[in-house]
Structures are given as structure tokens and as C-alpha cells.
Design a protein around this motif. Sequence first.
Motif: not given
Length: 605
Positions: A458-484
Motif C-alpha cells: 500500500e505504501m508503494k502505491w500511495a507514494v506513487l499517487a502522491c508523487l505523480a503530480t510533482p513528477i508531471a509538473i516538474l518534468a513538463g515545465s523543466g523540458t519546456a524551459a529548454m525549448v526556444p
Amino acid sequence: MAGSIMQYVLYLAVLVVLAIPLGTYMKKVMYGEKTIFSSIFTPCERIVCKVLHVQESEDMTWKQYLSSVFLFSGIGFVFLFLLQLLQGALPGNPQGLAGTSWHLAFNTAASFVTNTNWQSYSGESTLSYLTQAVGLTVQNFVSAATGIAVLFALIRGFTRVKAKGIGSFWVDMTRIVLHILIPLNLVLALLLVAGGVVQNLKPAEEVMLLEPVAVSASSEILEDADIDLETKKVTVDGKLVPDARIITEQFVPMGPAASQIVIKQTGTNGGGFFGVNSAHPFENPNALTNLLEMLSLLLIPMALCFTFGKAVKNKKQGTAIFLAMFLMLIASLSLIAVNEQSAATMLSPNNNVNMGMIDQAGGNMEGKETRFGITASSTWAAFTTAASNGSLNSMHDSYTPLGGLAQMLQMQIGEVIFGGVGCGLYGMLAFAILTVFIAGLMVGRTPEFLGKKIEPREMKWAVLACLATPIAILAGSGTAAMVPEVMDSLNNGGAHGFSEMLYAYTSAGGNNGSAFAGFNANTVFLNVSIGLVMLFARFLPIVGTLAIAGSLAEKKKIAVTAGTLSTTNGMFIFLLIFVVLLVGALSFFPALALGPLAEFFSGIA
């Protein structure tokens, strides 16, 4: 100031008073108990189940339930994608609008299927009535119902003992749409229409202006212009403006707006019928419609906390979850309200601008409608970012740096300050599981929650659910910051420009859909990348939630003893808030430091 405080308190009090009985009603609906509408909607429910060849007693495993969610959402995605591409050849298009580009169709389909309703387009000039009604409005209903259905699957995981099944997705969806969403939205839609919100099938109209307006060659309004309609000449301060144009008519959009607006609010969808959303006078014409729409933002998410307490037969637990969310909402609302009322330092350099409240609204009125003012605008901004709704009655791009920070942080911590219908509560329950595990380790007690032992699975799935939003936001915005090309889409440079981009991916990753405004996201890269972020942040937590539900349902109940860690007292509420904020602060402080915090400190330097 006292009047504004009373207004804030009144909004919150009315919301709680309405949420409690609605929570009781929804519990009865989902458990097949008799309600005041049973005689009307229960026969309809049986007909739908018969047409779908679904048994009311059907009981799915968590993997079957998940497969049904993906199948249903996938079909909706393909249908909406094709509908946008082909709208130019379909009826219900009095403006003769052409089909959208493939990347905009992908983005919009992903947006509405995930209950995000991010809009890279202006509704009245891009989508036909058929697309808005049959495509967007339908998805507003079913995407909201999907979130609530997954929540109840998790609730069954807590309440069932040594069971394989967690309910039927198809039965849950049918009950939610028929018994909850349709009656609630029908009543509210009638109230909005009575309040002046547009609801018709007329094509857009052109009407004569009471007074002509002169604009320059760059389409900027010329203030204090003298207009001669006979000679069609425009002068400013006695000087002729040769390239000026005289505007005598106005484009007035029409359409079935109220039916989409009401579900965009109650279903925490947020997608406006018109481009400027609920700041448009046809979507939100007056104080009464503003109140109804604003209360609708958090009504179901808040009510579900009380539904949860009744469903697990532990009202104190539902109240504890509610209080954790409510206290964080009050903190965010206070931060937004104080900063908007006092306004940022850069708005009043050397005290040249009067920010007082005598004979004027005072504070930061930029980007806000005068018919709503700072109080109603700030409350809406706090509610819509807390509810992962995304509808707007003011432009968030014009908020103060700390006012914008509060809105972003509410979305970044995982849309769990009430959040979207269903998904907000099951996201918070994932944090509750994480909190129980951490607290158990701290005091040397076995992690238990609602009579179920919390183990590594349960802990593994709960951590995945909790971190899905930060991962999506930071990966998306970090990639976009490098695109001219992304830089060309910004309305501002520097720290505020970074905030515009960060807000866009925060809105997508938080399944919110609101925008800072001024950010042109209708490009191939932005449409595709933001669409992928929305899909990732929506469905990964659903996978984790249903996996937890299946695992918990198979467990036996553990008796409460003197050694059981209480999850209903003040200490647990504090720990839950601390864990939620800790995840948000650790994940996003560097990004926030580059955006709103940098802008704030540069303004006072």
C-alpha cells in the motif's frame, strides 16, 4: 476591511452548510438506499444497466475496474478528438467554424477526458455548438463521474473484508450521473438561466454600439478620440490619426452556455463556453450568478468528505480529513486576500498610486471585474485552484506575486485541498496512508488506517499517487524551459514570464485547467506536452488508488486497541497537513523561488 472578512466567512459557512446534507445524500445513492429521487432515477438506472448488459450485483477486481476506466476514457478521448477534427463538416455549427488542428484536438481531448479542461483556444471562435454540447459537456459529466467512482472503489477497499471485488465501474458511473450530477446541475442551470446566463442555439449576432470607438492600426483603443462619422476621420488632441479605424458594431456570441457552465463548476471541470470563462458577462453576469457558480466549485468535493465518514462508519474520520483540507483552504485564501487587498509594492512606487479603500475598491484591481471586486475575485481564485477546477472570474496573471504563489501551491501539492470531485479525496487519502506509516514509525506502532494494516504494498502505491503530480509538473515545465519556441508564447519576461510557464504546467499536472492568461499555448510542442502531462497526472494516481483499494479489500479488519494510533484527533490532522505541505515544499520550492518569490523580492528591493 471588516466587511470583506465577513464576506469571506459567509462564503465558507454557506458552503459547509450545503455540503453536509449533500454528503449524506451521495452516500445513500452509492449504497442503493432510498432517496427523495429514487422513484424517478432508479427505474432509469435499471434501464441503462439493462441496455449495457450490466448486472447491478456485478463485482469487479481492481484490475477489471481499472480496465473499465481506461476503456471508457479511451473511447471518450477518440470520440472527442475526431469530433473536433470533423466539426466543419458536421451540423450544429452556425458560425461555420472549421475543424481544429490535430495537436489542438489532442490537447483538448486529453484535457476534458482527464477532468482538467485546460483550454488553448477561445471557445466562441474555435468550437461549434455541437462540439461544445456533445463533446465537452458530456465529458464534463462523465470525467467527473469517473473520479467519484474511483473514490467509492477505494472506500469499498476500506470497508470490505477478505473480498476480491471493489464494485462495478458501470453501475457506479450510472448512479453518479443519474442520481447526483443530473438533478443537481439541472436545478443550478435553471437558476443560472434565470440570472441571465445565455442558453440558446442562435448564431452569434452583430449589434450596433451606443457610441462608436476608434482604434489604431495595431487595434489599440484611442482614448479621448474625436470621431466624425460623416467624414470618417479621427483626431486626438486636434491631430489627425490617419490609420485609425472607427468601430460601430460589436460581435455578440450566443449558444448553449448555461448547460456547460453549470457542470464545469460542480464537476470541477472549469472549461468555459467563452474564451474569458466566468469573467464573461454572458457566463457570469451578476453577483447572484457569481455566488452560485463560486459555491458550486467546492460543493461536491467538500460534501464527499462527509460522505466518506458515513460510508466507512466513522464520521470523526471524515471530519478529520475535512478539517485538514479546510484549514489549508483558509490559509491559502488568507494569503491571496491579504496580498490582493494590500497590493504589491511595485503597483505603488513612491506612493504615487492611492491604494486606499475610501471611495474606491482599493488594492490590486488589475485583471478583476468591477462587478465582483477583490473579495469575490480572491475567493474564486482560492476555491478554483483548491478544487482543481480552473474556471476564472478574474485574470490570475494580474495577481500579486504571493497571490499567484498561493494558487500555484494549492495545485502543486497534488490537488488535495478538496481537489477535484473524487480525485481530490482519494489523493488526500493516499497522503493519509503515507502519514499513518510515517507516524507509526516515529512512535513504534503498527501502521493502521480505518482498521486495515498498512504494509509496503500500500505504501508503494500511495507514494506513487502522491508523487505523480510533482513528477508531471516538474518534468513538463523543466523540458519546456529548454525549448526556444516556448519563450515566444510568454506574455512577460523575467520571473513573471517563468511563472506563466510554471503555472501552465502546474495547472495541467494538477488537473486544474486555469491559466495565468496571456500565455499562448496553442503550438504543437505546448499542446502535445501539456496534453501528455494531463494524461500522466490523471491516470497514474487512479492506477495507484485502485491497486490500494484491491489490496485493502483482501485484508481482514484489525480490532482497535490502546496501541492503535488515532487518525481522528488534532495531532493526526496536524501531521497530515505537515506531510502534504512537506511534499509540496520540497518538490517545488526551487521552482517557486525562480518565479513568484523572485518577482516578489524584486518588487520590494
